[in-house]
Design an enzyme around this catalytic site. Structure first.
Site, PDB file in Angstrom:
ATOM      1  CD  GLN A 178      -1.302  -2.648  14.669  1.00 37.07           C
ATOM      2  OE1 GLN A 178      -1.265  -3.338  13.635  1.00 37.07           O
ATOM      3  NE2 GLN A 178      -2.438  -2.164  15.145  1.00 37.07           N
ATOM      4  CB  ALA A 199      -6.560 -12.687  20.000  1.00 38.12           C
ATOM      5  CG  HIS A 200      -8.616  -7.299  17.985  1.00 33.33           C
ATOM      6  ND1 HIS A 200      -8.903  -6.265  17.117  1.00 33.33           N
ATOM      7  CD2 HIS A 200      -8.017  -6.749  19.048  1.00 33.33           C
ATOM      8  CE1 HIS A 200      -8.487  -5.129  17.672  1.00 33.33           C
ATOM      9  NE2 HIS A 200      -7.952  -5.402  18.839  1.00 33.33           N
ATOM     10  CB  CYS A 324     -12.501  15.473  11.486  1.00 32.22           C
ATOM     11  SG  CYS A 324     -13.359  17.034  11.603  1.00 32.22           S
TER      12      CYS A 324
END
Lengths: 388, 131
Positions: A178, A199-200, A324
């Site tokens: 991150q 990479a993403h 949830c």
């Protein structure tokens, strides 16, 4: 209206990267291991990708091993070190707010005879380096602590911990997935031996990651095969993916200062407008030691998925720490570890900003949120009266 | 490009425009179930007249499915005898909403439990007032 505020989950592939990858895929097919001219061309793309990824983190190209993503890089670092150093000890130190790629790998190792210490974090999500030092024993072979948290953006004191691990001669891994492209860092400043990247998260393609392995660090591979990646990660290279990752890193490094300033202004504008117009909102994580793009807020008395749905109906994509939305019954382990009460963790929303966000997006989102929160609070059995 | 909806149109309708919301003044029975730790709390109020549920209202802390099932259960029980209402199952609530995603079926359990608990509360009150 479509506003994406979930860049910590993933980022869109940027145009320049997409074009390079298209060119490679459209070009001649060749295996970088082939010695003919087309193979050498493919090799060049891989080499350039490696140089660029290395440059972005101040490493040598020979210290970069490409993987199938961040999770694999974390696994390779942790399992690889554990099994390579098994003769020297069986103790690993990590901390409570790590990504599941780290936590679940440590849990796996516990089943194989390793002992793992999960250090706590304080209310701001920070690990105390003194606690790390105290936890080190004769059996300690690895310390793994993330650079920045995906849910809260909290930045850990990696340099300080690096000082300690270096003087105590324990291998130090950090998941910097991150942090890449959001804050400046280098492997030498951080004093880490292993560092995971993906990479993403930096406008590159999915399915490509990298592990930085400091020269001389012993690691057992996860898989066996050919000589690729120095035998550490066999398999024919993802040529276009690696080249795209390299370019994404290069561009991220060039734009980092400007982008961090831009994102922190937008992030603080969003936080400011929300706290001005909505009562009983709490910031999760250190306000100071935090990625410039991340804002994690808890809205009292309501549950996060309802907020997420409300925002979705306005075309806004965000994430929540509620049970949830995670597919489990427990709310975010990150917020829980920080001592955020369960009900507040259930009502948390993560806004993570990126390069395509504008002032208009922020103002629209802050405005859209007011009636969504009000409506859900009107439905809730909890209210300020219960507390006061 | 269209993507598969998270919830049915009916669920979204009941989430967006929930029926019978709010606290009831002088309810004959109240059922509170769930736990904020698990992410769902439902409070169901009923008014009973001649052994029939005359009115029902709810307050819910929970996800879209929890809110929609709360709303739907209040709609379904109005006019039913207590015996009929006690027999209402979570499956019937979910079916009335054109289904729920499998991971959300527990939300419909909450609605069923809240209803049963409200009726039980009413019956206890009757017994104690008769004594």
């Amino acid at each position: 209206m479509k506003i994406y505020l979930d860049y910590n989950a993933t980022t869109p592939v940027r145009e320049e990267v997409l074009e390079l990858m298209f060119d490679i895929y459209r070009g001649d097919a060749a295996n970088p291991s082939s010695i003919h001219f087309l193979g050498r061309q493919a090799r060049k793309f891989v080499d350039e990708g490696r140089e660029k990824v290395a440059a972005a983190i101040g490493a040598e190209p020979s210290e970069i091993v490409f993987t199938g993503g961040g999770t694999e890089a974390d696994n390779m670092a942790i399992q690889g070190t554990a099994f390579a150093l098994r003769e020297e000890g069986n103790h690993i130190i990590t901390q409570a707010t790590e990504h599941h790629a780290v936590l679940n790998t440590c849990e796996f190792l516990e089943k194989h005879g390793f002992k793992v210490t999960y250090l706590p974090v304080d209310g701001e999500g920070l690990v105390d380096p003194a606690e790390v030092e105290k936890a080190i024993g004769a059996e300690t072979i690895l310390i793994t602590i993330m650079t920045a948290n995906n849910e809260t953006g909290v930045i850990q004191p990696i340099e300080e911990i690096g000082e300690i691990t270096r003087s105590r001669k324990v291998v130090f891994h950090t998941d910097a997935i991150q942090a890449l492209g959001k804050i400046p860092f280098s492997v030498n400043d951080l004093k880490v031996d292993l560092l995971s990247l993906s990479a993403h998260k930096v406008y590159g393609p999915k399915g490509v990651g990298a592990l930085y392995i400091r020269k001389g660090t012993r690691l057992r591979p996860l898989a066996y095969g050919g000589h690729h990646e120095g035998g550490k990660r066999p398999g024919t290279e993802n040529v276009a993916g690696i080249a795209g990752f390299g370019l994404a890193c290069e561009l991220a490094a060039q734009e980092l200062v400007e982008s961090a300033a831009h994102l922190s202004i937008l992030r603080d504008r969003l936080c400011g407008q929300i706290s001005e117009n909505i009562s009983r909102v709490k910031l999760n994580g250190s306000p100071r030691l935090r990625l410039p793009n991340t804002l994690n807020l808890s809205f009292e008395f309501i549950e996060g998925e309802g907020i997420l749905l409300g925002l979705e109906m306005k075309g806004i994509a965000t994430a929540s720490g509620s049970a949830c939305t995670s597919g489990t019954l427990a709310p975010s382990h990150v917020l829980s570890a920080m001592g955020v009460p369960a009900a507040l963790a259930q009502g948390s929303i993560r806004f993570s900003l990126g390069r395509e966000n504008t002032v208009e997006d922020i103002d629209y989102t802050a405005k859209a949120l007011v009636p969504i929160i009000q409506r859900l609070r009107d439905l809730s059995p909890f209210s300020e009266e219960d507390i006061n | 490009m269209s993507v598969e909806a998270l919830y049915s149109e009916k669920v979204m309708d009941h989430f967006t425009n929930p029926r019978n919301v709010g606290k009831m003044e002088d309810p004959d029975g109240v059922g509170t179930v769930g736990n904020p730790v698990c992410g769902d709390v439902m409070k169901l109020y009923i008014k009973v007249k001649d052994n029939r549920i005359d009115d029902a209202k709810f307050q819910t802390f929970g996800c879209g499915a929890a809110i929609a099932t709360s709303s739907m259960v209040t709609e379904l029980v109005k006019g039913k005898t207590l015996e009929e209402a006690v027999g209402l199952s979570n499956k019937e609530v979910a079916e009335a909403l054109d289904g729920l995603p499998p991971v959300k079926m527990h939300c419909s359990m909450l609605a069923e439990d809240a209803l049963k608990s409200a009726i039980e509360d009413y019956r206890k009150k009757i017994v104690s007032s008769e004594q």
